[in-house]
Write a protein that holds these residues in place. Structure first.
Motif, PDB file in Angstrom:
ATOM      1  N   TYR A 184      -5.058   4.860   3.000  1.00 18.73           N
ATOM      2  CA  TYR A 184      -5.855   5.548   1.999  1.00 18.73           C
ATOM      3  C   TYR A 184      -7.091   6.063   2.711  1.00 18.73           C
ATOM      4  N   ILE A 221      -3.840  10.152   0.423  1.00 20.83           N
ATOM      5  CA  ILE A 221      -3.013   8.953   0.504  1.00 20.83           C
ATOM      6  C   ILE A 221      -1.846   9.305   1.401  1.00 20.83           C
ATOM      7  N   MET A 266       0.841  -1.200   0.000  1.00 23.99           N
ATOM      8  CA  MET A 266       0.000   0.000   0.000  1.00 23.99           C
ATOM      9  C   MET A 266       0.875   1.247   0.000  1.00 23.99           C
ATOM     10  N   LYS A 267       1.949   1.187   0.785  1.00 29.78           N
ATOM     11  CA  LYS A 267       2.869   2.327   0.829  1.00 29.78           C
ATOM     12  C   LYS A 267       3.547   2.507  -0.521  1.00 29.78           C
ATOM     13  N   GLY A 308       0.958   4.408   4.487  1.00 31.69           N
ATOM     14  CA  GLY A 308       0.275   3.531   3.555  1.00 31.69           C
ATOM     15  C   GLY A 308      -1.223   3.479   3.776  1.00 31.69           C
ATOM     16  N   TYR A 329       2.513   1.647  -3.392  1.00 33.75           N
ATOM     17  CA  TYR A 329       1.630   2.161  -4.428  1.00 33.75           C
ATOM     18  C   TYR A 329       1.348   3.646  -4.230  1.00 33.75           C
ATOM     19  N   ALA A 330       1.353   4.066  -2.966  1.00 32.18           N
ATOM     20  CA  ALA A 330       1.198   5.496  -2.707  1.00 32.18           C
ATOM     21  C   ALA A 330       2.336   6.266  -3.379  1.00 32.18           C
ATOM     22  N   LEU A 331       3.527   5.685  -3.365  1.00 33.44           N
ATOM     23  CA  LEU A 331       4.665   6.342  -4.021  1.00 33.44           C
ATOM     24  C   LEU A 331       4.464   6.378  -5.528  1.00 33.44           C
ATOM     25  N   GLU A 384       1.656   6.564  -7.038  1.00 39.93           N
ATOM     26  CA  GLU A 384       0.701   7.651  -7.271  1.00 39.93           C
ATOM     27  C   GLU A 384       1.412   8.996  -7.244  1.00 39.93           C
TER      28      GLU A 384
END
Lengths: 473, 845
Positions: free
Chosen positions: B529, B522, A284-285, B527, A287-289, A291
């Motif tokens: 959302y 985000i 998740m982290k 991490g 993928y935030a990057l 984005e």
């Protein structure tokens, strides 16, 4: 004494030095092991009894600890690098390398019983065993034992630099494993004969062989030829659950398929990868990057390895990719990537992508002022043809087709711009020069404004506390 | 079905004088949508039978189901007036009313803001029984600050007659009270451009009625009726219909006192001529055995004819039928809207100053002021409306000058466009299509002239939420809207399958676009959302939209709602904090101080309105109002977070060499510090950091940003830790209306939820009391359900974010609630449960 010899493979090192007829041996140790460097050198000298051979200890490498520091070794004209400790095994350097993995003691019996409790009830599924470098020394024996009960278990091999002799020796088990287990010596001879025969054959045949060559990834030689087969197998990791190679595996192939067995634990038990590490959160982290990269304007390409020949391709690809997305890129060569070094670019660059070894992904970025990505993540962010499947490929390497494809696209979009300009349309490029917004625009010269004074005495002492400083608190 | 054709509307759109752009605003459940039904039915879009029940403007399924408006909906309506009674400035007898029905629930008040921005008039609806509520005040304030002229509709008069059985005089008193409460708010906005906008019954800018029954009247209507009947001038009668005018039947004349000389109570003109007959009608119709004779007499006198079929109706329906015929709601409302609310041509003259950022004399401003269809195109997009096609939006807004056409090439100035950086957030594109919004339907049209509301197709990808559309090259953007609701309640969401993360993000972006008050964040550090919204209901709707619309087919896991905290300092740092750079060559000495809450609010206000702090105005305020030293005011280095927040970094050093060089690095560090405080990485609020001393290496290479930023952050963290750091929790202002006899239970519940009661005021004319209280948001989750259960559903509550309050407990002491909150927040963000000790940030010499 014996123990020390064993731990640092003094005998093996001596053998290799003699065989290579090396005279300038470079010892590369991670900071953790530096304390033993002197002792190692002493032991080696004692065993070699040759004054002509000189040793160099690399304290503070110009690469990550897992990579081979060819740059530093070239400075002392080293002709053999002995690398101690964990290695990412991704070096393609020409210089002879000897990897010494500090072995951990494992109990083969316990591991086998752990295997039995985990897999005895299950239907035989193909299993592929990956292991950390620390257990390399005892792995062959273990596999031999394990295959008696688990014929469906295949092992991987470490992709080490070999001399010709070793190469021949080791190519055999890659091809036909079971035979090896039965009658090693006989087979070996046969194989060698076979090999020699093959060599005499046509070049075409050889090329065919090459195509079938086993897959190499993360410094491992896999018992399969096609990457798509991998996910059909159950992956097993033998080694510490915090090993960076394991992270690379989990990020690249998905953590769901990996079982972890940590031989150093008191009670040996298989664990799911997701249990041992918060992989979901990490993804998740990450993928935030990704984005964030989509929104960034200026991207720094940081070359953090010492074999630029290989990385030129990837740099070229990333540059094209960034240009295609109407963003600006800058290439920085850095060696070891550190937050302080990247900090010099915070004003001009929004995000960094680091080209490094397989294990150079930076998971904890709390010290960094700008996010640091791996090439695959940038590709995911900017390449619209890609769809995310929940993994990050750490062995991302663009082939020529991909580059050609991008070049074609870039040309098309350039054509488009020309057409649009003809239509008197303004293309709004987002790139803004940041230098205008800096509050500091260089040293104040103040020529003629300052009073002329006598030379004053400056600070003296160490930087951490100058002599005239007193504690305020 | 519709009584008019599209061509008629199109034709009218070119006559700005005959256009009215209005919003219907009110407290929740005061009957906006139901009332709007009457207007829609008059225009012939729905049958008059259905008016009052259909809720045409509630276009979403969940709106119909819950009987609550969530999104504002626009519709264009066409009316024709009698030739004789046209307002002064008009252009023919047909009129176009562009109407927006807005939601009343406080969680959706950003929708109201967006609606008011593109309206010139507001129809304020107030329930005559419960009177004006906080939300009425809020939306009215919003309208006035946008220079939107209000007219009042006192609704649900039927409740006063039937439920409360009030006498005409009591009803009159009730009306007066409502009008007064509205006028109190209006009087605080003295705006010479708007003129006299006070609500006055004799002026005719207030209407009375019942939306549900479909009837409404103004005094004017009755005056006209009686004028015809008695052959007297209308104005003369109008005067008698309101205020202290009593009819003395003995002397046959009007007097000003309640009692005649003999002490008999006299009847007020309003009661005798208006409310009396209406109440009588109600009585007669509702009698169990119908008094046909009395009914016929009454019907005759009010001139209503019934068909035989209608005569057979049940009393309830019969009453509605009669009232709809007697005083059709739409007639009175349309009259009021057309006469008392301005046309775009009139309104834009004075609204342009509030709308346009650029110089008031430039070409665009002039075109807006004159509502010039030939001028440069200036359109403001105030809202994105989801289309039937998934994931695309109509950009809905108003054309203030020029004419917009399908296929036209326009420049789009986004929210982040600043004239100083002409390339940022500025796009040129073609308008694919222009459409007229008709409730849940759309009508494609070829062009749209200024003064109208319009939806655009094909520009949604360029706009985040709002923006300016123009054809002028050097046009400035319209001013940004300021929203009164702040997103303080948040939930974290994640997809069940990690591969769906990209789709989830896409959905979040669409959600953010469709709702101006949602923030989708985000958090790359943790991490997470996050969707942040105004309240529980708001988030519930958002999540539903996300699951059923924007992220259809993806399983989403959502966390329980959590509140965001703030961190603050409560006293001066106990010591000067020192941090050294990594190379040990530079030192920074700082101290933190608390800032007054009042000043924080001022900063926030200045921030949303002007975005520039260097304005002398603000700096003067600091010296005069807050008694700051002038020389320090000049040395404010930064505000934070995001360069605008309520924290200050001030340089108090003297004669340090190279100091300028590290200013931007310190500011960058300050942004990082204020967006993530030391306790649990929550934003910092109300902290002033003073730089006491700086030591820098003489070589610039040794004092680069990479050395300074980490050093600055560490020193700021240390200063917060030594300044008695505290958490701040967000507090709702909660207004509960409840029958007096169950108010005890409400008090108990509030007590349990750490609520602090501010006031209790009885609502006159009812057995209700209004309890106002501060309620910590963290305790408010599930408050609604609890309140229902303890009061058997008799209480009604409305909560809106009010302020931040310091939690007095020490978050660094084990066992306190603040400590628990801090740990929970840290764990949620994937941090160690305990923050680092001071030594981690504070260096020793």
């Amino acid at each position: 004494m014996e123990n020390f010899d064993e731990q640092f493979s003094i005998t093996k090192t001596v053998e290799v030095i003699k065989k290579n007829k090396s005279t300038r041996v470079v010892l590369q140790l991670p900071p953790k092991l530096l304390q033993f460097s002197y002792k190692i050198e002493k032991h080696l000298k004692k065993a070699l009894k040759d004054d002509k051979i000189s040793f160099f200890i690399l304290a503070g490498a110009s690469t990550r600890n897992c990579c081979i520091d060819t740059v530093s070794s070239a400075r002392v004209f080293g002709d053999l690098i002995v690398h101690y400790g964990h290695s990412c095994l991704s070096s393609t350097a020409q210089i002879p390398i000897l990897n010494i993995f500090i072995p951990t003691k494992i109990s083969i019996q316990n591991i086998i019983s752990a295997f039995e409790t985990e897999f005895s009830t299950q239907k035989a599924k193909q299993m592929i065993l990956f292991y950390s470098t620390e257990v390399e020394n005892s792995i062959s024996g273990l596999i031999l034992q394990l295959n008696k009960t688990f014929p469906n278990l295949k092992r991987t091999f470490l992709n080490l630099q070999k001399n010709e002799e070793e190469k021949e020796k080791e190519q055999k088990p890659e091809k036909e494993e079971k035979e090896q287990e039965l009658e090693e010596k006989k087979e070996k001879k046969k194989e060698e004969v076979k090999e020699k025969e093959e060599e005499k054959e046509e070049v075409k045949e050889k090329e065919k062989e090459k195509e079938k060559e086993n897959l190499k990834i993360f410094g491992r030689i896999l018992p399969i030829t096609d990457i798509t087969q991998l996910t059909k197998n159950q992956l097993i990791w033998l080694g510490s659950s915090t090993n960076p190679t394991l992270f690379s595996l989990a990020l690249t192939f998905g953590a769901g398929n990996i079982l972890v067995l940590d031989p150093e634990k008191e009670y040996l038990e298989f664990e799911k990868m997701e249990r041992t590490q918060p992989m979901r959160r990490i993804l998740m982290k990450r993928y935030a990057l990704i984005e964030k990269a989509k929104k960034s304007e200026n991207i720094g390409i940081v070359v953090g390895t010492t074999n630029p020949e290989k990385d030129l391709q990837i740099v070229k690809y990333l540059q094209l990719l960034i240009k295609n997305s109407k963003k600006k890129s800058q290439v920085i060569s850095m060696g070891v990537v550190k937050s302080l070094k990247l900090g010099n670019f915070v004003h001009d660059l929004d995000i960094f992508v680091v080209i490094g070894c397989n294990e150079s992904i930076i998971l904890d970025q709390s010290d960094y002022y700008r996010s640091v990505l791996v090439p695959d993540e940038l590709d995911l962010a900017l390449n619209h043809d890609r769809e995310w499947d929940g993994t990050i490929n750490l062995s991302f390497y663009p082939n020529n087709d991909m580059i050609a494809n991008l070049e074609k696209k870039l040309k098309q979009s350039l054509d488009l711009i020309i057409i649009e300009q003809q239509n008197q349309k303004q293309i709004d490029n987002l790139i803004i020069s940041r230098s205008e917004t800096r509050s500091f625009k260089g040293l104040e010269t103040r020529l003629g404004e300052n009073k002329v004074t006598q030379i004053e005495e400056g600070l003296s002492g160490r930087a951490s506390q100058y002599q005239d400083e007193i504690d305020l608190n | 079905m519709s009584k008019y054709s599209l061509e008629q509307i199109l034709e009218l759109m070119n006559h700005p004088l005959n256009i009215r752009n209005i919003s219907v605003i009110a407290h929740v459940d005061h009957g906006k949508t139901t009332l709007t039904d009457s207007l829609v039915s008059k225009a012939g879009i729905i049958s008059s039978k259905l008016a009052g029940e259909k809720r045409v403007m509630d276009t979403r399924k969940d709106e119909q189901l819950r009987c609550i408006t969530i999104k504002s909906t626009a519709i264009s309506l066409f009316y024709e007036l009698d030739e004789q009674s046209l307002p002064q400035e008009s252009d023919g007898n047909s009129f176009l009313i562009n109407l927006i029905d807005s939601p009343g629930h406080v969680d959706f008040s950003s929708e109201v803001t967006a609606a008011l921005r593109i309206s010139d008039g507001a129809l304020v609806v107030v329930d005559c029984v419960s009177g004006a509520f906080v939300q009425t005040e809020t939306v009215l304030n919003q309208a006035l600050s946008e220079r939107v002229k209000p007219v009042l509709m006192i609704n649900k008069v039927d409740r006063a007659i039937l439920e409360l059985q009030l006498e005409p005089e009591e009803i009159y008193q009730q009306f007066v009270k409502v009008i007064e409460s509205i006028n109190v708010i209006i009087s605080s906005y003295e705006d010479k451009y708007l003129g006299d906008i006070a609500i006055d019954a004799t002026k005719g800018n207030v209407a009375f009625g019942a939306g549900k029954q479909g009837w409404t009247f103004t005094l004017n209507q009755f005056a006209e009726m009686y004028a015809k009947k008695w052959k007297m001038p209308k104005e003369k009668i109008l005067r008698r219909l309101w205020g202290d005018n009593f009819w003395d039947p003995k002397r046959k004349k009007w007097v000003k006192t309640k009692k005649d000389k003999e002490g008999n109570i006299l009847e007020r003109g309003f009661c005798k001529l208006i409310m009396g007959p209406i109440c009588q009608l109600f009585k007669i119709v509702n009698q169990k055995t119908k008094d046909e004779k009395a009914l016929n007499k009454l019907l005759g006198s009010i001139g209503v004819k019934l068909t035989n079929e209608e005569r057979e109706e049940e009393s309830k329906e019969l009453l509605v039928t009669i009232m709809k015929k007697f005083l059709p709601a739409a007639d009175a409302l349309i009259e009021m809207i057309i006469y008392h609310l301005p046309s775009p041509k009139v309104a834009q003259k004075y609204r342009v100053q509030n709308l346009y950022e650029g110089d008031q004399n430039d070409e665009c401003a002039q075109a807006i002021a004159n509502c010039d269809p030939e001028g440069p195109l200036m359109m403001y997009v105030s809202k994105m409306i989801p289309t039937k096609k998934k994931g695309r939006f109509y950009a809905f807004g108003r054309v203030f000058s020029g004419t917009i056409k399908s296929g036209q090439k326009v420049t789009i100035l986004g929210q982040n466009y600043r004239p100083e950086f002409p390339k940022k957030d500025r796009f040129i594109t073609k308008i694919q299509n222009t459409v007229l919004m008709m409730g849940n339907k759309i009508e494609p049209i070829s062009n749209c002239c200024c003064g109208n509301m319009i939806g655009l197709v094909g520009v949604d990808n360029y706009l985040v939420k709002t923006g300016t559309i123009t054809t002028h090259e050097r046009a400035f953007p319209f001013k940004q809207m300021s929203f009164t609701v702040s997103p303080v309640v948040r939930i974290a969401i994640k997809p069940k399958k990690i591969q769906n993360l990209p789709k989830l993000i896409e959905g979040m972006q669409k959600l953010e676009k469709a709702d101006s008050c949602v923030k989708c964040l985000i958090d790359e550090k943790s991490g997470e959302y996050i969707i942040a919204g105004a309240g529980e209901l708001h988030l519930e709707i958002c999540l539903k939209d996300l699951k059923e619309d924007y992220c259809k087919g993806i399983e989403i896991i959502s966390s329980e709602p959590v509140v965001s905290f703030s961190e603050t300092a409560t006293q001066e740092s106990s010591q000067t904090c020192l941090a050294k750079s990594a190379n040990n060559h530079n030192r920074l000495f700082v101290k933190a101080y608390p800032l007054e809450e009042d000043l924080c609010n001022t900063i926030n206000k200045v921030n949303t309105e002007q975005k520039i702090f260097s304005t002398n105005n603000f700096l003067n305020t600091l010296t005069t109002k807050y008694k700051w030293d002038k020389k320090f005011v000049k040395k404010i280095w930064a505000f934070g977070p995001e360069q605008t927040g309520p924290n200050l970094l001030i340089d108090t050093t003297k004669g340090i060499q190279y100091l300028n060089e590290i200013k931007s690095a310190c500011s960058a560090g300050f942004q990082s510090f204020t967006s993530m405080g030391v306790l649990c990485n929550e934003p910092v609020r109300g902290v002033k950091v003073e730089i006491k001393d700086v030591k820098l290496h003489a070589d610039s290479i040794h004092r680069g940003e990479n050395q300074i930023i980490p050093m600055a952050i560490r020193s700021f963290y240390a200063s917060e830790l030594t300044a008695k750091p505290r958490l701040m929790e967000p507090i709702f202002l909660c207004e509960i209306s409840v029958p007096k006899y169950v108010s005890g239970q409400v008090y108990n519940l509030l007590n349990k939820k750490r609520g602090i009661v501010l006031s209790e005021t009885p609502k006159e004319g009812s057995n209700l009391v209004i309890i106002k209280s501060d309620l910590p948001i963290i305790e408010s989750f599930g408050f609604n359900a609890d309140l229902r259960s303890v009061t058997q559903g008799k209480a009604f509550e409305q909560c809106v974010f009010d302020h931040w309050e310091i939690v007095e407990e020490d978050p660094l002491k084990d066992g306190t609630r603040a400590n628990q909150w801090m740990k929970e927040t840290r764990i949620r963000k994937g941090l160690e449960p305990e923050p680092f000790p001071l030594e981690h940030y504070h260096d020793k010499l």
